[in-house]
Scaffold this active site. Structure first.
Site, PDB file in Angstrom:
ATOM      1  N   ASP A   1      13.875   5.447   4.530  1.00  0.00           N
ATOM      2  CA  ASP A   1      14.917   4.975   5.445  1.00  0.00           C
ATOM      3  C   ASP A   1      14.618   5.266   6.920  1.00  0.00           C
ATOM      4  OD1 ASP A   1      15.133   7.708   5.218  1.00  0.00           O
ATOM      5  OD2 ASP A   1      17.239   7.749   4.646  1.00  0.00           O
ATOM      6  N   HIS A   2      13.685   6.161   7.196  1.00  0.00           N
ATOM      7  CA  HIS A   2      13.420   6.545   8.587  1.00  0.00           C
ATOM      8  C   HIS A   2      12.371   5.648   9.236  1.00  0.00           C
ATOM      9  CE1 HIS A   2      15.702  10.127   7.605  1.00  0.00           C
ATOM     10  NE2 HIS A   2      15.514  10.649   8.797  1.00  0.00           N
TER      11      HIS A   2
ATOM     12  N   ARG B   1      12.778  18.937  10.015  1.00  0.00           N
ATOM     13  CA  ARG B   1      11.358  18.569  10.003  1.00  0.00           C
ATOM     14  C   ARG B   1      10.473  19.817  10.088  1.00  0.00           C
ATOM     15  NH1 ARG B   1      12.347  15.534  15.671  1.00  0.00           N
ATOM     16  NH2 ARG B   1      13.950  14.707  14.294  1.00  0.00           N
TER      17      ARG B   1
ATOM     18  N   ARG C   1      23.735  13.128  16.599  1.00  0.00           N
ATOM     19  CA  ARG C   1      22.907  13.904  17.538  1.00  0.00           C
ATOM     20  C   ARG C   1      22.651  13.112  18.809  1.00  0.00           C
ATOM     21  NH1 ARG C   1      18.960  16.269  12.891  1.00  0.00           N
ATOM     22  NH2 ARG C   1      20.352  17.993  12.412  1.00  0.00           N
TER      23      ARG C   1
ATOM     24  N   SER D   1      17.126  19.077  13.225  1.00  0.00           N
ATOM     25  CA  SER D   1      16.448  18.496  12.070  1.00  0.00           C
ATOM     26  C   SER D   1      15.724  19.528  11.210  1.00  0.00           C
ATOM     27  CB  SER D   1      15.449  17.468  12.599  1.00  0.00           C
ATOM     28  OG  SER D   1      14.222  17.549  11.927  1.00  0.00           O
TER      29      SER D   1
ATOM     30  N   ASP E   1      16.135  16.970   4.480  1.00  0.00           N
ATOM     31  CA  ASP E   1      16.777  16.367   5.642  1.00  0.00           C
ATOM     32  C   ASP E   1      18.014  17.198   5.946  1.00  0.00           C
ATOM     33  OD1 ASP E   1      16.754  13.531   7.227  1.00  0.00           O
ATOM     34  OD2 ASP E   1      18.742  14.415   7.059  1.00  0.00           O
TER      35      ASP E   1
HETATM   36  C1  MIC Z   1      17.121  13.781  12.038  1.00  0.00           C
HETATM   37  O1  MIC Z   1      18.245  13.301  11.961  1.00  0.00           O
HETATM   38  O2  MIC Z   1      16.725  14.472  12.992  1.00  0.00           O
HETATM   39  C2  MIC Z   1      16.161  13.527  10.904  1.00  0.00           C
HETATM   40  C3  MIC Z   1      15.109  12.629  11.423  1.00  0.00           C
HETATM   41  O3  MIC Z   1      16.828  12.884   9.842  1.00  0.00           O
HETATM   42  C4  MIC Z   1      15.613  14.875  10.437  1.00  0.00           C
HETATM   43  C5  MIC Z   1      14.525  14.803   9.470  1.00  0.00           C
HETATM   44  C6  MIC Z   1      13.203  14.432  10.084  1.00  0.00           C
HETATM   45  O4  MIC Z   1      12.878  14.872  11.177  1.00  0.00           O
HETATM   46  O5  MIC Z   1      12.476  13.698   9.407  1.00  0.00           O
HETATM   47  C7  MIC Z   1      16.670  15.816   9.865  1.00  0.00           C
HETATM   48  O6  MIC Z   1      17.820  15.721  10.224  1.00  0.00           O
HETATM   49  O7  MIC Z   1      16.326  16.725   9.098  1.00  0.00           O
HETATM   50 FE1  SF4 Z   2      18.690   9.241   9.473  1.00  0.00          FE
HETATM   51 FE2  SF4 Z   2      18.777  11.764  10.392  1.00  0.00          FE
HETATM   52 FE3  SF4 Z   2      19.980   9.796  11.706  1.00  0.00          FE
HETATM   53 FE4  SF4 Z   2      20.947  10.574   9.422  1.00  0.00          FE
HETATM   54  S1  SF4 Z   2      20.808  11.797  11.278  1.00  0.00           S
HETATM   55  S2  SF4 Z   2      20.683   8.457  10.074  1.00  0.00           S
HETATM   56  S3  SF4 Z   2      19.119  11.055   8.264  1.00  0.00           S
HETATM   57  S4  SF4 Z   2      17.781  10.010  11.378  1.00  0.00           S
END
Ligand code: MIC
Ligand code: SF4
Length: 638
Positions: A62-63, A533, A377, A531, A117
């Site tokens: 999905d990313h 990550r 965010r 995140s 995630d």
């Molecule tokens: C995000 O919302 O920052 C992400 C991208 O979903 C991350 C995961 C990632 O960096 O792949 C998260 O929230 O853990």
């Molecule tokens: Fe995707 Fe992270 Fe955004 Fe949720 S917060 S939509 S998991 S990138």
């Protein structure tokens, strides 16, 4: 007992349920998404297990769905082959956002879910303990290992009253953030109770548990009640429902009282989800963009509201308005009911069912642009435009702002539309591919962008090097290792992605780290928020970072640092932070790590600084071996 304690007790493998003690819990379900998943599965492969040991594991894509070249697509193919081989359900790109899909199709009250995630707590909306973690921890859970965490304090968020029209679940979580901020719930679980919860549907509860992540909480949870039953029945999963409630006289470590009737529309100002004000205070600010989507606000309820508010209206000429639906189910309903037409007629741009703009995959705002988004965010640069000003609000506020062209209190839209939720959702699981019955014949397909995980050496007892960067409070993993269309495709390639470490705040960091052959990072409070990550730990490790010394750490990043053999250390006296500058040479003696005593010498000015840590015995052993992979390999040898 409260609900969190009940579920944790049922899954307890080691430790005691006392706040601050390390516990290990059995994990029933796991989820990964593609941006963290490729690394998690490379790690899983390194563990040498034939088949996942969980009740259910799902791999979502999905990313990284922009596919500007072969790299995203190669990762998808790798993930699909891994899923088939090792017993994992594969959710194809286009199916939707992991958290929305998991809530719709797989989440079960009373079970545990670990996801690579940070917004995995979305499933807390259905009454499960759902926790975000680094990929390596999720890989270990798939291999049958328990998940280790500090037993959190359980905070009761007691809801009374009923939301007024145009005030939403998003405003509830923004109110929580307004009160406790982005580190207010680190090592805590937010458990929602009270008469007020009966007025909130499961997707609304999930909006709240989703964005609970922004308080630093380990997770958030709602009871599983009659409303949960109805939702699960409508998803054709009534037989998986069971009631999950706290005891009548349940005890909590703390309580937050919120009267829903008193709330008003709220908005988080740039550049932090904790910077919350009433919409009325910023009303009138001209906007360039509004977007409804992300795992926080892309459910059918949210998009039905959007459609019905837009019906017969037009988006302001200077505003770009987009939606990214949370799932195929959501968009199919909007098509069948004809409501999608209202959205399109109003002038909206309809994006893919995916994370999309939430992680900077397209839809970057213009220079100095103002964007109102329903996401969770708004860290600096996350939208893809460094000087953009991103505001976080409800779908109602986003739509009102898009229609009027400036930030607008949605109550100005007049009558609140009545929306009718379907008794049965459209169920079509054809974009979930079940694993192969016999995985042994499945071949893993690896594209040229997928590089093996670098090997890391065990830790030295005395660390020496230069302070490569000194940062302030609330540094997020988006600062440490940004997302976005250019960098996300490099998630399976550590040497390449490490070039972008700290690039949003210090473009020279990479070359300095290479020149100095690694060193240290000095951080403020809540270092590594946001995140999950693990690249925000692996890339610094690859660049030779040996330790991060900070005033405090965010939970997931703290665990990720340990997993990859970087020592997270804490100033005993936060004022000592001022005794170190970028470029200083430090020496850290780890001989006393087990006793909790660590001395750091600043060789540049002669200061001696006492440090402490938050490491369990198990974590120290892991660090000394060079990280979690080495630790697991060693354990399996014995
Ligand atoms: C995000 O919302 O920052 C992400 C991208 O979903 C991350 C995961 C990632 O960096 O792949 C998260 O929230 O853990
Ligand atoms: Fe995707 Fe992270 Fe955004 Fe949720 S917060 S939509 S998991 S990138």
């Amino acid at each position: 007992m409260n609900l969190a304690q009940k579920i944790l007790k049922e899954h307890l493998v080691e430790g005691r349920l006392e706040a601050g003690e390390e516990i290990a819990i059995k994990i029933d379900q796991t989820l990964t998404q593609d941006a963290t998943g490729t690394m998690a599965y490379l790690e899983f492969e390194a563990m040498g297990v034939d088949r996942v040991k969980t009740e259910l594991s799902v791999s979502y894509v999905d990313h990284n769905t922009l596919q500007t070249d072969f790299r995203n697509a190669d990762d998808h193919r790798y993930l699909q082959s891994i899923a088939a081989k090792y017993g994992i359900y594969f959710s194809r790109p286009g199916n939707g956002i992991c958290h929305q899909l998991h809530l719709e199709r797989f989440a079960v009250p009373g079970k545990t879910l670990l996801g690579s995630d940070s917004h995995t707590p979305t499933a807390g909306g259905i009454g499960m303990i759902a926790i975000g973690a680094g990929g390596l921890d999720v890989a270990a859970a798939m291999a049958g290992e328990p998940f280790y965490l500090k037993m959190p304090e359980i905070v009761n968020v007691h809801l009374t009253g009923r939301l007024k029209p145009f005030v939403t679940a998003k405003d509830v979580i923004l109110e929580v953030l307004r009160r406790i901020g982005v580190k207010g719930a680190v090592n805590k679980i937010l458990e929602y109770t009270g008469e007020g919860i009966k007025t909130l549907s499961v997707p609304e509860r999930a909006t709240i548990t989703n964005m609970g992540t922004e308080t630093g909480a380990t997770t958030s949870i709602f009871p599983s009640d009659e409303i949960t039953r109805q939702f699960m029945e409508a998803q054709g999963r009534g037989e998986q429902w069971k009631p999950m409630m706290p005891d009548e006289n349940a005890e909590y470590d703390d309580t937050i009282e919120i009267n829903l009737s008193e709330l008003e529309p709220l908005i988080a100002l740039p550049h932090s989800p904790g910077n919350v004000k009433p919409v009325a205070e910023v009303e009138g600010l001209k906007i360039d963009q509004a977007i409804v989507g992300s795992c926080t606000n892309s459910s059918l309820r949210d998009l039905k509201i959007v459609a019905n508010l837009l019906k017969g209206r037009k988006i302001a000429e200077h505003v770009s308005f987009a939606i990214s639906p949370g799932s195929r189910q959501v968009i199919l309903h909007l098509i069948e009911s004809g409501e999608l037409a209202h959205i399109i007629k109003a002038g909206a741009r309809v994006l893919e069912n995916a994370c999309g703009p939430c992680i900077g995959m397209g839809q970057a705002p213009p220079s100095k642009g103002v964007s109102v988004r329903t996401f969770n965010r708004n860290f600096l640069g996350r939208s893809g435009t460094k000087d953009a000003m991103v505001y976080l609000a409800s779908p109602e506020t986003a739509v009102a702002s898009a229609i009027y062209g400036s930030i607008t209190d949605p109550r100005k839209l007049g009558e609140y539309p009545e929306i009718k939720m379907p008794e049965k959702f459209i169920i079509d699981d054809s974009m979930f591919i079940p694993p192969a019955k016999d995985g042994s014949k499945v071949e893993i397909i690896r594209g040229p962008n997928i590089k093996p995980l670098p090997e890391f050496k065990p830790l030295d007892n005395v660390l020496e090097g230069e302070v490569l960067i000194k940062v302030g409070d609330d540094i997020s993993t988006d600062h440490i290792l940004p997302g976005g269309a250019k960098i996300l495709p490099l998630r399976s390639n550590i040497p390449e992605i490490s070039k972008y470490t700290f690039s949003v705040i210090d473009p020279d960091f990479y070359s300095r780290a290479m020149e100095k052959n690694g060193g240290f990072i000095i951080g403020g409070e809540n270092y590594g928020q946001g995140s999950s990550r693990e690249h925000a730990a692996i890339a610094p490790k690859y660049l030779g970072i040996k330790a991060v010394v900070a005033k405090s750490f965010a939970r997931i990043h703290h665990a990720n640092l340990i997993n990859f053999g970087i020592v997270p250390l804490i100033f005993s006296n936060p004022a000592d932070y001022d005794k170190i500058e970028q470029g200083d040479r430090l020496q850290i003696d780890l001989t006393g790590l087990e006793e909790g005593k660590v001395i750091m010498k600043n060789l540049s000015n002669g200061e001696e600084i006492v440090l402490k840590h938050n490491l369990s015995e198990r974590e120290i052993v892991m660090l000394r071996k060079g990280g979690k992979l080495a630790y697991i390999r060693d354990k399996n040898k014995r």
